[in-house]
Structure formats: C-alpha cells, structure tokens
Design a protein around this motif. Structure first.
Motif, short mmCIF file in Angstrom:
data_model
loop_
_atom_site.label_atom_id
_atom_site.label_comp_id
_atom_site.label_asym_id
_atom_site.label_seq_id
_atom_site.Cartn_x
_atom_site.Cartn_y
_atom_site.Cartn_z
N ARG A 297 97.21 44.07 53.53
CA ARG A 297 95.93 43.37 53.39
C ARG A 297 94.96 43.78 54.50
O ARG A 297 93.76 43.98 54.25
N ARG A 298 95.49 43.88 55.70
CA ARG A 298 94.62 44.28 56.82
C ARG A 298 94.09 45.69 56.62
O ARG A 298 92.89 45.96 56.81
N GLU A 299 94.95 46.61 56.21
CA GLU A 299 94.55 48.00 56.04
C GLU A 299 93.66 48.21 54.82
O GLU A 299 92.80 49.08 54.81
N LEU A 300 93.86 47.43 53.77
CA LEU A 300 92.98 47.53 52.61
C LEU A 300 91.55 47.10 52.96
O LEU A 300 90.58 47.63 52.41
N ASP A 301 91.43 46.11 53.83
CA ASP A 301 90.13 45.65 54.32
C ASP A 301 89.18 45.35 53.16
O ASP A 301 87.99 45.69 53.21
N GLY A 302 89.71 44.73 52.10
CA GLY A 302 88.88 44.29 51.01
C GLY A 302 88.52 45.35 49.98
O GLY A 302 87.72 45.09 49.07
N ARG A 303 89.11 46.55 50.08
CA ARG A 303 88.75 47.60 49.11
C ARG A 303 89.10 47.18 47.69
O ARG A 303 88.29 47.32 46.77
N VAL A 304 90.32 46.71 47.49
CA VAL A 304 90.79 46.21 46.19
C VAL A 304 91.78 45.09 46.46
O VAL A 304 92.31 44.96 47.57
#
Length: 356
Positions: free
Chosen positions: A133-140
């Motif tokens: 979740r941290r690494e996605l940073d809201g992308r999907v």
C-alpha cells in the motif's frame, strides 16, 4: 494508509457505479510470464521464501503494475498460507505444485489444528500488505485474498492437488460431521485472515474456491458456499472511508450463480464456461461480474487476442458492473505483448457504453 486513490474504477465497478473505462486486472498477473518475476524468484531461491519475505512479495506485486496500465494490484501470496502456518509441512515441488508432508487423514489430525493469529504467525502477509500500500501510493487499489475453506481442505486432506479428491470426498460421504468441523475451523481462520488484510490496507478481498466445481450441487451448497457465506458475513466492510468489495470465484461454478449471488458478495468471478450475457440475464444487477476470457486465448495472434477480448466485452455489453479478467490465472508461457494488447483493447472499448 489514507493516500489519495488516483484510479478507483475497479472499486467503482465492483459496486456497480459509473466508470469511464471497463477496469481490468488478471488473476496471477504477477507471475512466471514476466522476466522480472523470474529474476526475483531466482533471487529468493524458492517459492515459499518469495511469499514469506514482505519486501520480495511487494516487489513482485508491483511488477505487472509497473509494466501494464492495470486497474488493480493483487497481493502476491499463496492460498495455502493458512495451512502452511498450521504446521502441515508445506513444500512446492518442481512440476508438481504444493505438497503437504503431513496431510489430515483422521479426526484426531483435524482436532489438533491450531487457529493462527494473523498478526503473529501470518505477520509476513500483513507486513507485505502494508508495504505494498505504501509503495503503490494510491496508483491503484490493492486486492487481498484467501482460499475458500473447501479448497484449503482439499489440499490439506489430499496432501496435494487431485483429479478425483478421493480422500476428502470419502470423508464427506462417510463422516460429514468431521469435515464440517474442519471447514468451520478454516472459516474462522479465513475470516480473521481477510479482516487482518483489510486492516493492513487491502481495499478489496477475493475468495478463491478453486475446487468448488468438483462437488455435486447439494454438496457445493453445504460444504463450500455455506462457509464462504459465513466468512463474508464476518468481514469488515469499510476501510479508508469506502466499502470493501468482496469477490468470490468458484471455478466450474456456473450452475450455481443465483446461490452465489445470495452469499453477500459484491462480485461473482466467472470462468470461461459461462457467457457473461447469460450470467447477467440470470442475476440482473444483483452483483457485479468479473471475467472471463480463456487464458489460453492469449497464446493467439495479436488480432486474435483483440477479437476475443472484444467478444467478451460485447457479451457483457453496456451497463455498469463488469470487471474484465481471465477465466482463470494467466499461464507461464503467455506472450507479454499479448497481455499489453489485451489491456489496451479493454481500455479502448467504447467507454461511453459504461455509463447508465
């Protein structure tokens, strides 16, 4: 965890809300068809290390998201993490799949099973979810998952994959009370496991009922669907200010769509044996539908892939509540360029038709 979600069309489609494009993700989208996955897998040394090392699981989860404009990431893990931490001696044999050194073959074996704590024995999964979740940073959005109690029990009792499921079906017909005891135990474990994934950051969850289609209609209702329904009733359904959609997928479950739609799930996943327009006619707008292109269609020509993807899209047709996916997991020899063609075709399919 409250980072802005830049692409929410998958979550919106799960809840049958308007979307600008049909969302697409692929079962096993992080896997052996990607050279970057094979490199990470070689660095890990073995599959279980890959699954149980949060940094590696995160890396593999993100690989297809970095390569293709997919609309959701799915946690890289395995459906057998729960029985793995129950101490049944899980290993993955080359060319054979999962094998348990200590399969369950008696009521006493089942009675000895533990109830794993998701933030203790299964912390490696929760740490992976938090890191992803941290690494996605809201992308999907991130999808968490678990195996259904019936599917987990199949592996735990048979000791490996099976064609005929002699051991578990013999138990079903000779001592159903003992099998129900095991399935109830697993339902508690899976509920806690999925709730922990949601608390850690999963924005949707999926139940994989890989072997539910091996059952008769009455047995499916009693030994598979009843326990998935129990799990869904026990799930946390709100996170990050949004509803957490639940997807159930029974491979070979096309005969039971109406019963599956009564489970409380938001989305029914379909394999390629059930046409989307037939499922929509049978279910109306009660649930969203996910699927359902034959993964082997990705072995065809680029134009063949495009045409088959369009056929699947047209089968569902206009309206909300369709998440494009394969009818089962992507296979290791799939040409990467055909995956790109598939994703581009889905996203390019007349987005206006997805408005009410």
């Amino acid at each position: 965890m409250a980072s802005t979600l830049h692409n929410d069309r998958f979550l919106r489609a799960c809840l049958q809300q308007n979307v600008d494009q049909v969302p697409v993700w692929l079962m096993r989208q992080a896997g052996r068809y990607l050279p970057e996955y094979r490199a990470t897998r070689a660095r890990a040394g073995d599959f279980l290390t890959l699954c149980t090392t949060p940094e590696l699981a995160c890396e593999v989860t993100l690989q297809p998201i970095d390569r293709f404009p997919l609309d959701a990431a799915i946690l890289f893990s395995d459906i057998l993490t729960i029985p793995y931490v129950m101490g049944l001696g899980l290993s993955f044999q080359e060319g054979e799949g999962p094998v348990f050194a200590k399969p369950l073959r008696s009521a006493a074996d089942i009675a000895r099973l533990s109830q794993p704590d998701p933030e203790n024995e299964l912390r490696f999964v929760m740490d992976a979810v938090r890191l992803i979740r941290r690494e996605l940073d809201g992308r999907v959005p991130l999808i968490g998952f678990a195996g259904s109690p019936w599917t987990l029990a199949c592996y735990m009792i048979e000791g490996r994959g099976s064609r005929d499921f002699i051991h578990i079906k013999s138990l079903l017909y000779s001592d159903p009370a003992t099998l129900h005891h095991l399935l109830a135990h697993l339902a508690i474990s899976v509920t806690a496991y999925l709730n922990a994934q949601i608390a850690a950051g999963a924005q949707a969850v999926m139940l994989f009922d890989t072997w539910g289609g091996s059952l008769s209609t009455p047995a499916y209702a009693a030994f598979s669907l009843a326990y998935m329904t129990r799990i869904i009733a026990g799930l946390r359904r709100e996170a990050d200010g949004r509803r957490v959609p639940v997807i159930i997928f029974t491979k070979g479950g096309g005969n039971w769509l109406e019963a599956m739609a009564d489970s409380g799930a938001d989305v029914i996943g379909l394999d390629w044996s059930t046409e989307l327009h037939v499922a929509r006619q049978r279910l109306g707008q009660k649930v969203a539908l996910q699927g359902n292109m034959d993964p082997i269609a990705l072995y065809g020509s680029s134009e063949g892939v495009r045409q088959e993807a369009l056929r699947v899209l047209e089968s569902h047709g206009a309206g909300t509540g369709h998440i494009f996916n394969l009818g089962h997991g992507i296979t290791p020899q799939t040409p990467i360029e055909n995956v790109a063609t598939l994703v581009d075709t889905v996203h390019g399919w007349n987005p206006a038709r997805q408005s009410i």
